[in-house]
Design a protein around this motif. Structure first.
Motif, mmCIF file in Angstrom:
data_model
loop_
_atom_site.group_PDB
_atom_site.id
_atom_site.type_symbol
_atom_site.label_atom_id
_atom_site.label_comp_id
_atom_site.label_asym_id
_atom_site.label_seq_id
_atom_site.Cartn_x
_atom_site.Cartn_y
_atom_site.Cartn_z
ATOM 1 N N ALA A 77 2.849 -34.677 -4.057
ATOM 2 C CA ALA A 77 3.555 -33.501 -3.544
ATOM 3 C C ALA A 77 4.723 -33.898 -2.650
ATOM 4 N N ALA A 78 4.597 -35.022 -1.962
ATOM 5 C CA ALA A 78 5.646 -35.482 -1.047
ATOM 6 C C ALA A 78 6.638 -36.433 -1.708
ATOM 7 N N ALA A 79 6.465 -36.717 -2.976
ATOM 8 C CA ALA A 79 7.301 -37.718 -3.648
ATOM 9 C C ALA A 79 8.718 -37.192 -3.896
ATOM 10 N N PRO A 80 9.690 -38.088 -4.015
ATOM 11 C CA PRO A 80 11.097 -37.662 -4.111
ATOM 12 C C PRO A 80 11.493 -37.038 -5.434
ATOM 13 N N TYR A 81 10.648 -37.090 -6.452
ATOM 14 C CA TYR A 81 11.054 -36.536 -7.739
ATOM 15 C C TYR A 81 11.184 -35.015 -7.723
ATOM 16 N N HIS A 82 10.731 -34.373 -6.660
ATOM 17 C CA HIS A 82 10.866 -32.921 -6.559
ATOM 18 C C HIS A 82 12.263 -32.492 -6.115
ATOM 19 N N ARG A 83 13.105 -33.403 -5.695
ATOM 20 C CA ARG A 83 14.364 -33.047 -5.039
ATOM 21 C C ARG A 83 15.468 -32.512 -5.944
ATOM 22 N N ASP A 85 17.858 -30.375 -8.305
ATOM 23 C CA ASP A 85 17.912 -28.933 -8.545
ATOM 24 C C ASP A 85 17.579 -28.591 -9.995
ATOM 25 N N ASP A 86 17.967 -29.458 -10.913
ATOM 26 C CA ASP A 86 17.744 -29.233 -12.335
ATOM 27 C C ASP A 86 16.293 -29.573 -12.680
ATOM 28 N N PRO A 87 15.538 -28.661 -13.297
ATOM 29 C CA PRO A 87 14.125 -28.941 -13.601
ATOM 30 C C PRO A 87 13.929 -30.119 -14.542
ATOM 31 N N LEU A 88 14.842 -30.307 -15.505
ATOM 32 C CA LEU A 88 14.698 -31.446 -16.397
ATOM 33 C C LEU A 88 14.899 -32.747 -15.636
ATOM 34 N N GLN A 89 15.828 -32.765 -14.706
ATOM 35 C CA GLN A 89 16.012 -33.963 -13.893
ATOM 36 C C GLN A 89 14.783 -34.228 -13.021
ATOM 37 N N ARG A 90 14.090 -33.174 -12.623
ATOM 38 C CA ARG A 90 12.836 -33.387 -11.879
ATOM 39 C C ARG A 90 11.785 -34.032 -12.768
ATOM 40 N N VAL A 91 11.704 -33.603 -14.013
ATOM 41 C CA VAL A 91 10.739 -34.201 -14.945
ATOM 42 C C VAL A 91 11.071 -35.672 -15.181
ATOM 43 N N LEU A 92 12.336 -35.965 -15.411
ATOM 44 C CA LEU A 92 12.737 -37.352 -15.625
ATOM 45 C C LEU A 92 12.555 -38.187 -14.361
ATOM 46 N N ALA A 93 12.790 -37.562 -13.211
ATOM 47 C CA ALA A 93 12.578 -38.275 -11.945
ATOM 48 C C ALA A 93 11.092 -38.568 -11.735
ATOM 49 N N TYR A 94 10.230 -37.686 -12.208
ATOM 50 C CA TYR A 94 8.791 -37.950 -12.146
ATOM 51 C C TYR A 94 8.442 -39.198 -12.943
ATOM 52 N N VAL A 95 8.973 -39.287 -14.160
ATOM 53 C CA VAL A 95 8.699 -40.466 -14.990
ATOM 54 C C VAL A 95 9.221 -41.722 -14.303
ATOM 55 N N ALA A 139 -1.603 -33.164 -14.367
ATOM 56 C CA ALA A 139 -0.695 -32.785 -15.455
ATOM 57 C C ALA A 139 -0.166 -31.370 -15.253
ATOM 58 N N ALA A 140 -1.018 -30.489 -14.780
ATOM 59 C CA ALA A 140 -0.617 -29.091 -14.595
ATOM 60 C C ALA A 140 0.510 -28.926 -13.584
ATOM 61 N N THR A 141 0.643 -29.892 -12.663
ATOM 62 C CA THR A 141 1.714 -29.777 -11.672
ATOM 63 C C THR A 141 3.094 -29.960 -12.299
ATOM 64 N N LEU A 142 3.160 -30.480 -13.527
ATOM 65 C CA LEU A 142 4.434 -30.703 -14.199
ATOM 66 C C LEU A 142 4.856 -29.525 -15.074
ATOM 67 N N VAL A 143 3.931 -28.616 -15.332
ATOM 68 C CA VAL A 143 4.165 -27.581 -16.339
ATOM 69 C C VAL A 143 5.328 -26.665 -15.965
ATOM 70 N N ALA A 144 5.411 -26.227 -14.730
ATOM 71 C CA ALA A 144 6.462 -25.279 -14.339
ATOM 72 C C ALA A 144 7.851 -25.887 -14.544
ATOM 73 N N ASP A 145 8.028 -27.149 -14.169
ATOM 74 C CA ASP A 145 9.331 -27.782 -14.348
ATOM 75 C C ASP A 145 9.657 -27.966 -15.824
ATOM 76 N N ILE A 146 8.675 -28.346 -16.625
ATOM 77 C CA ILE A 146 8.926 -28.524 -18.057
ATOM 78 C C ILE A 146 9.303 -27.189 -18.695
ATOM 79 N N GLU A 147 8.581 -26.139 -18.338
ATOM 80 C CA GLU A 147 8.878 -24.820 -18.906
ATOM 81 C C GLU A 147 10.253 -24.333 -18.465
ATOM 82 N N ALA A 148 10.598 -24.550 -17.202
ATOM 83 C CA ALA A 148 11.926 -24.160 -16.718
ATOM 84 C C ALA A 148 13.012 -24.944 -17.444
ATOM 85 N N ALA A 149 12.752 -26.216 -17.718
ATOM 86 C CA ALA A 149 13.718 -27.036 -18.452
ATOM 87 C C ALA A 149 13.860 -26.541 -19.890
ATOM 88 N N ARG A 150 12.772 -26.131 -20.493
ATOM 89 C CA ARG A 150 12.844 -25.570 -21.851
ATOM 90 C C ARG A 150 13.743 -24.339 -21.877
#
Length: 211
Positions: A77-83, A85-95, A139-150
Motif C-alpha cells: 500500500a505504501a509502495a511508489p507504484y501508486h503514484r 496519474d495514468d492507471p496503466l502506468q500504475r500497473v506497469l510500475a507495479y510490475v 491480486a484484487a488490489t490491482l483490479v481497479a487500475d487494470i479496469e481503469a486502464a482498459r
C-alpha cells in the motif's frame, strides 16, 4: 524487515515472534522441514508458549499465511507504484516494483503464501485456503487500475481485469519457482520483464518504452 534482537524491548509478544520465525524459516526451508522445536528456538520462546498460542503446527501455518497477508498489505500500500496519474502506468510500475524487490536469496524475496501453497495444497487445506486468500487478495488490489486502464485505452477484449490481475501473480509465483530451481534470481526478474512486455501488448503500447 529485520528481526528484533533478544535485548530489544520492541520484540513483541511470543505469538508475534513465532509468526516472524515462521515467516523466515518456511521461506528458507519449507513448512515440513520446519519443526516446532526449531520455531521455538528461533523465536526464543518455550514449547508451552507455542501451544498456548497455536493448537498445532497446522494452526501456526494458517496464522503465518494470515500474518503474511497482513504485513505485506501495508508494504504494498505504501509502495511508489501508486503514484502515476495514468492507471496503466500504475500497473506497469507495479510490475517494475515487483522486479526491483527481487534481491538476495529466495528466502528474502519469495512469497511465504506461495511457498506454503505449493507444499501443502493437498495435505493441509486450511493452510492452502489461507494462502489463497493472501494471493488472491493481493491480486484484487490491482483490479481497479487494470479496469481503469482498459476504459482509458478503449480496450474491448475477451479478458477481464480480474483475470489479468491473477495472471500477474501466476508469473510472479512462477518466477520465484524458476529462481529457486535455477538458483538464480535473474530468472525471476526475466519473468517480470516478459510480463511487462505482455501487458504492453495487451494495451497496444509495445512501441512506448517496452522493456
Amino acid at each position: 524487515m529485520p528481526r528484533p534482537t533478544k535485548q530489544s524491548p520492541e520484540r513483541g509478544n511470543a505469538r508475534a515472534r513465532l509468526l516472524e520465525a515462521a515467516r523466515a524459516l518456511v521461506r528458507a526451508q519449507g513448512f515440513a522441514a520446519t519443526s516446532v522445536d526449531e520455531l521455538c528456538r528461533h523465536a526464543d520462546v518455550t514449547k508451552g508458549a507455542f501451544f498456548h498460542h497455536f493448537g498445532s503446527k497446522q494452526a501456526l501455518g494458517v496464522a503465518a499465511a494470515e500474518f503474511w497477508a497482513e504485513t505485506t498489505s501495508g508494504f504494498f500500500a505504501a509502495a511508489p507504484y501508486h503514484r502515476p496519474d495514468d492507471p496503466l502506468q500504475r500497473v506497469l510500475a507495479y510490475v517494475a516494483f515487483r522486479r526491483a524487490i527481487i534481491v538476495g536469496e529466495p528466502a528474502e524475496f519469495s512469497c511465504l503464501a506461495g511457498t506454503l501453497a505449493q507444499e501443502v495444497h493437498a495435505s493441509a487445506p486450511d493452510i492452502r485456503d489461507a494462502c489463497g486468500r493472501s494471493i488472491f487478495g493481493h491480486a484484487a488490489t490491482l483490479v481497479a487500475d487494470i479496469e481503469a486502464a482498459r476504459r482509458a485505452r478503449g480496450i474491448d477484449a475477451d479478458w477481464t481485469a480480474e483475470s489479468l490481475a491473477r495472471h500477474t501473480q501466476a508469473v510472479i509465483q512462477g518466477g520465484f519457482v524458476l529462481a529457486k530451481a535455477g538458483n538464480d534470481p535473474e530468472l525471476a526478474r526475466e519473468s517480470l520483464d516478459h510480463l511487462d512486455r505482455y501487458i504492453r501488448q495487451l494495451f497496444r503500447i509495445t512501441g512506448e518504452g517496452a522493456t
